[in-house]
Design an enzyme around this catalytic site. Structure first.
Site, PDB file in Angstrom:
ATOM      1  N   HIS A  19       0.904  -1.077   0.026  1.00  0.00           N
ATOM      2  CA  HIS A  19       0.081  -0.329   0.045  1.00  0.00           C
ATOM      3  C   HIS A  19       0.915   1.094   0.055  1.00  0.00           C
ATOM      4  O   HIS A  19       1.779   1.466   0.770  1.00  0.00           O
ATOM      5  CB  HIS A  19      -0.847   0.002   1.049  1.00  0.00           C
ATOM      6  CG  HIS A  19      -1.984  -1.070   1.194  1.00  0.00           C
ATOM      7  ND1 HIS A  19      -2.217  -1.875   2.265  1.00  0.00           N
ATOM      8  CD2 HIS A  19      -2.670  -1.680   0.141  1.00  0.00           C
ATOM      9  CE1 HIS A  19      -3.165  -3.055   1.937  1.00  0.00           C
ATOM     10  NE2 HIS A  19      -3.186  -2.735   0.598  1.00  0.00           N
ATOM     11  N   GLU A  22       1.747   3.656   2.996  1.00  0.00           N
ATOM     12  CA  GLU A  22       1.949   3.180   4.384  1.00  0.00           C
ATOM     13  C   GLU A  22       3.480   3.109   4.525  1.00  0.00           C
ATOM     14  O   GLU A  22       4.352   2.322   4.196  1.00  0.00           O
ATOM     15  CB  GLU A  22       1.398   1.709   4.528  1.00  0.00           C
ATOM     16  CG  GLU A  22      -0.084   1.826   4.458  1.00  0.00           C
ATOM     17  CD  GLU A  22      -0.879   0.537   4.523  1.00  0.00           C
ATOM     18  OE1 GLU A  22      -2.008   0.197   4.347  1.00  0.00           O
ATOM     19  OE2 GLU A  22      -0.193  -0.564   4.676  1.00  0.00           O
ATOM     20  N   HIS A 108       2.755  -3.462   6.485  1.00  0.00           N
ATOM     21  CA  HIS A 108       1.890  -2.625   6.512  1.00  0.00           C
ATOM     22  C   HIS A 108       1.762  -1.598   7.619  1.00  0.00           C
ATOM     23  O   HIS A 108       2.390  -1.904   8.790  1.00  0.00           O
ATOM     24  CB  HIS A 108       0.564  -3.368   6.456  1.00  0.00           C
ATOM     25  CG  HIS A 108       0.442  -4.211   5.100  1.00  0.00           C
ATOM     26  ND1 HIS A 108      -0.598  -3.817   4.298  1.00  0.00           N
ATOM     27  CD2 HIS A 108       0.701  -5.519   4.766  1.00  0.00           C
ATOM     28  CE1 HIS A 108      -0.394  -4.410   3.224  1.00  0.00           C
ATOM     29  NE2 HIS A 108       0.167  -5.610   3.476  1.00  0.00           N
ATOM     30  N   GLU A 169       1.663  -5.498  10.779  1.00  0.00           N
ATOM     31  CA  GLU A 169       0.852  -4.546  10.435  1.00  0.00           C
ATOM     32  C   GLU A 169       1.057  -3.541  11.958  1.00  0.00           C
ATOM     33  O   GLU A 169       0.954  -4.250  13.159  1.00  0.00           O
ATOM     34  CB  GLU A 169      -0.614  -4.968  10.744  1.00  0.00           C
ATOM     35  CG  GLU A 169      -1.796  -4.127  10.642  1.00  0.00           C
ATOM     36  CD  GLU A 169      -1.961  -3.438   9.077  1.00  0.00           C
ATOM     37  OE1 GLU A 169      -2.174  -4.425   8.255  1.00  0.00           O
ATOM     38  OE2 GLU A 169      -1.713  -2.512   8.691  1.00  0.00           O
TER      39      GLU A 169
END
Ligand SMILES: N[C@@H](Cc1ccccc1)C(=O)O
Ligand SMILES: CCCCCC(=O)O
Ligand SMILES: [Zn+2]
EC number: 3.5.1.114
Length: 304
Positions: A19, A22, A108, A169
């Site tokens: 992404h 990010e 992420h 994450e």
């Protein structure tokens, strides 16, 4: 549980920028590429989205890896990220094949107050061992592991193309912003992952055990105007930033613009990805998980 023997985990990939906005993973991978690390393949997964500092250009790359999409033909009208997913599958997979990377770690960030999380599919004991190892070394950091009960064929994210895979994450971090405290958590988790791999590959045995994990159960959307589809409420202040804190029946979850408080009607579960920026368009205000205890076997190097 039966002891598990695994061949050496010598082909490892670390991906960032899946992404494009990010930033921890973007800068982490760029730094690793500058250091020219041999042991690890580093990949900037979505270079066009990184350049644009957006999550994606045409469609969310991290939803392009189900077998069905990887087997679909690419045409001129295919979304950029689907073409890119095929390239990544060729480079790091093919998904489900012997040629695939031994381990894919995908980096992420989330705008939700989730601390440091590992996200993985099914019963990948490797992830649980690495997670437990990190848990033993990073005692002061909020550390959780999230299991997705989805068969690998339907697994839709990049790390599913490896023989083993998990996402790291970390949040809260606004999109397009780099926070040193968040970057440092991700870096420590990644350094400890590589340390675990070196110990495993040099013959260490890792005792089995159990960890508390959150199994994704369902998602909850914002209340919306049936005509316009627009949201009609915000996450309630008592839920905001309270990821992984037990949500009980009757607890407030939304505060409507007309001043009403909307309450949780279901069973008591654990919310996470609360108010994740990227999930508004996915019709997800937060996700709900069950807390379970996962037991995993001891593991060591398979010697031929
Ligand atoms: N934030 C990630 C979470 C995730 C990681 C790995 C697998 C599935 C989901 C995403 O939405 O893509
Ligand atoms: C744990 C990650 C979940 C991704 C969004 C979803 O499943 O709806
Ligand atoms: Zn992401």
């Amino acid at each position: 549980m039966e002891h598990v023997f695994l061949p050496p985990l010598s082909r490892v990939a670390v991906c960032g920028g899946t992404h494009g906005n990010e930033m921890s993973g973007v800068y982490m991978v760029r730094e690793m590429q500058r250091q020219k690390l041999e042991a690890v393949t580093t990949v900037l997964s979505n270079p066009r989205a990184v350049d644009a500092c957006r999550r994606y250009i045409d469609t969310d790359l991290n939803r392009c890896f189900p077998d069905e999409l990887l087997n679909a033909p690419i045409t001129d009208s295919s979304p950029y990220e689907l073409r890119r997913a095929h390239e990544l599958n060729a480079q790091l997979g093919p998904k489900g094949s012997d040629a695939a990377m031994d381990l894919v770690v995908d980096l992420h960030n989330t705008t939700a107050n989730m601390g440091l999380c590992f996200i993985f599919y099914s019963k990948d004991w490797l992830t649980l061992h690495i997670y437990k190892y990190i848990q033993s070394k990073m005692a002061s950091v909020p550390l959780r592991v999230i299991q997705l009960d989805i068969p690998i064929s339907e697994a839709y994210s990049l790390e599913s193309v490896g023989k083993h895979g998990f996402a790291i994450e970390v949040g809260p971090q606004p999109t397009g912003v780099l926070r040193a405290d968040i970057y440092n958590m991700m870096k420590e988790a990644l350094d400890l992952t590589i340390e675990w791999l070196q110990k495993f590959n040099s013959g260490s045995t890792f005792e089995g055990g159990e960890v508390e994990a959150y199994v994704r159960l369902e998602s909850v959307d914002y209340p919306r105007d049936p005509k316009t589809g627009e949201i009609t409420a915000a996450i309630h202040p008592q839920l905001q930033d309270n990821d992984f804190k037990l949500l009980r029946r009757g607890d407030p979850i939304f505060q409507s613009f007309s001043g009403e408080t909307l309450k949780h009607k279901g069973e008591e579960l654990y919310p996470f990805f609360v108010n994740e920026c990227a999930y508004y368009e996915k019709k997800v205000a937060f996700l709900l998980a069950r807390k379970v205890t996962l037991t995993f076997p001891s593991i060591s190097l398979k010697r031929d």
